[in-house]
Write a protein that holds these residues in place. Structure first.
Motif, mmCIF file in Angstrom:
data_model
loop_
_atom_site.group_PDB
_atom_site.id
_atom_site.type_symbol
_atom_site.label_atom_id
_atom_site.label_comp_id
_atom_site.label_asym_id
_atom_site.label_seq_id
_atom_site.Cartn_x
_atom_site.Cartn_y
_atom_site.Cartn_z
ATOM 1 N N UNK A 95 34.819 2.240 36.095
ATOM 2 C CA UNK A 95 34.821 3.575 36.688
ATOM 3 C C UNK A 95 33.568 3.913 37.465
ATOM 4 N N UNK A 96 32.685 2.946 37.642
ATOM 5 C CA UNK A 96 31.449 3.142 38.397
ATOM 6 C C UNK A 96 31.008 1.803 38.968
ATOM 7 N N UNK A 97 30.123 1.875 39.961
ATOM 8 C CA UNK A 97 29.634 0.643 40.560
ATOM 9 C C UNK A 97 28.247 0.869 41.135
ATOM 10 N N UNK A 98 27.456 -0.177 41.130
ATOM 11 C CA UNK A 98 26.112 -0.139 41.702
ATOM 12 C C UNK A 98 25.712 -1.549 42.077
ATOM 13 N N UNK A 99 24.407 -1.802 42.146
ATOM 14 C CA UNK A 99 23.925 -3.139 42.473
ATOM 15 C C UNK A 99 23.080 -3.701 41.336
ATOM 16 N N UNK A 100 23.387 -3.303 40.107
ATOM 17 C CA UNK A 100 22.628 -3.724 38.937
ATOM 18 C C UNK A 100 22.986 -5.129 38.470
ATOM 19 N N UNK A 101 22.614 -5.435 37.237
ATOM 20 C CA UNK A 101 22.784 -6.795 36.703
ATOM 21 C C UNK A 101 24.250 -7.220 36.630
ATOM 22 N N UNK A 102 25.135 -6.324 36.243
ATOM 23 C CA UNK A 102 26.560 -6.653 36.184
ATOM 24 C C UNK A 102 27.074 -7.025 37.576
ATOM 25 N N UNK A 104 25.200 -8.059 40.145
ATOM 26 C CA UNK A 104 24.540 -9.296 40.581
ATOM 27 C C UNK A 104 25.203 -10.530 39.970
ATOM 28 N N UNK A 105 25.598 -10.443 38.720
ATOM 29 C CA UNK A 105 26.246 -11.580 38.049
ATOM 30 C C UNK A 105 27.573 -11.933 38.729
ATOM 31 N N UNK A 106 28.402 -10.915 38.986
ATOM 32 C CA UNK A 106 29.693 -11.173 39.636
ATOM 33 C C UNK A 106 29.508 -11.598 41.097
ATOM 34 N N UNK A 107 28.551 -10.995 41.779
ATOM 35 C CA UNK A 107 28.295 -11.364 43.175
ATOM 36 C C UNK A 107 27.868 -12.829 43.265
ATOM 37 N N UNK A 108 27.057 -13.271 42.335
ATOM 38 C CA UNK A 108 26.629 -14.677 42.328
ATOM 39 C C UNK A 108 27.834 -15.595 42.115
ATOM 40 N N UNK A 109 28.738 -15.218 41.218
ATOM 41 C CA UNK A 109 29.942 -16.030 40.988
ATOM 42 C C UNK A 109 30.790 -16.150 42.241
ATOM 43 N N UNK A 110 30.859 -15.068 43.028
ATOM 44 C CA UNK A 110 31.684 -15.044 44.237
ATOM 45 C C UNK A 110 30.904 -15.470 45.486
ATOM 46 N N UNK A 111 29.652 -15.834 45.301
ATOM 47 C CA UNK A 111 28.776 -16.161 46.428
ATOM 48 C C UNK A 111 28.772 -15.028 47.448
ATOM 49 N N UNK A 112 28.657 -13.812 46.924
ATOM 50 C CA UNK A 112 28.600 -12.604 47.750
ATOM 51 C C UNK A 112 27.153 -12.146 47.848
#
Length: 189
Positions: A95-102, A104-112
């Motif tokens: 229900x929320x989103x930012x650029x925190x650790x959660x 960053x972890x998913x972005x790294x997995x997706x190479x985003x």
């Protein structure tokens, strides 16, 4: 609808949806695609994408910028799509989103990319006037610090700042300087 009826916006959304489907399948990211909408904007001046959350409908809308699509190579734009997919995933899951650790972890997995690069040059550059400080900031609109830099301080050392009109190179340090520069540049503003 015929091929002649398709627009660049249709192309952007189609390519983004295909890429999203591939990414979600390859990386097992749980996004409800039925609760994911796509839009294209021509209004954004620096951000290539955004993800909006409608909590009452539980729908994430990924908004992609046409000018970024036109300026970027596909791989860079695909990174924007992956970045916004991570936001959509966070919204749907938490229900929320930012650029925190959660994120960053998913972005790294997706190479985003953690942050998407701007696709346009700024109209204004703010700079610290202290000789030993290299702080600067870019602005695309005439924000309050652009119009009245004497009311603001360096984001790093707290010294006075100046603003430069990027196209002309003219700079000012006060509200009257802003007005004078704007008047002097006239149609070139």
């Amino acid at each position: 609808m015929t091929d002649e009826d398709l627009t660049i916006d249709d192309e952007i959304v189609a390519r983004a949806r295909i890429h999203a489907r591939e990414v979600l399948c390859d990386h097992d990211l749980e996004i409800d695609r039925a609760s994911l909408e796509w839009e294209v904007t021509t209004r954004a001046r620096r951000r290539a994408g955004a993800c909006r959350w409608n909590a009452s409908r539980e729908v994430a809308t990924i908004v992609l910028t046409r000018q970024a699509y036109e300026r970027y190579e596909w791989e860079t734009f695909a990174g924007v799509v992956r970045h916004e997919l991570v936001h959509a995933w966070e919204f749907q899951q938490y229900g929320e989103s930012g650029h925190g650790s959660r994120f960053r972890e998913q972005a790294a997995r997706l190479e985003a990319p953690r942050h998407c690069e701007t696709f346009s040059e700024p109209r204004y550059v703010l700079r610290c006037l202290a000789s030993d400080c290299d702080w600067s900031a870019r602005r695309h609109q005439a924000s309050k610090p652009v119009k009245s830099p004497d009311q603001y301080r360096c984001g790093s050392c707290g010294s006075d700042i100046e603003v430069e009109h990027a196209d002309s190179g003219r700079a000012w340090t006060s509200a009257s300087g802003f007005g004078g520069t704007k008047a002097a540049l006239g149609d070139d503003w």
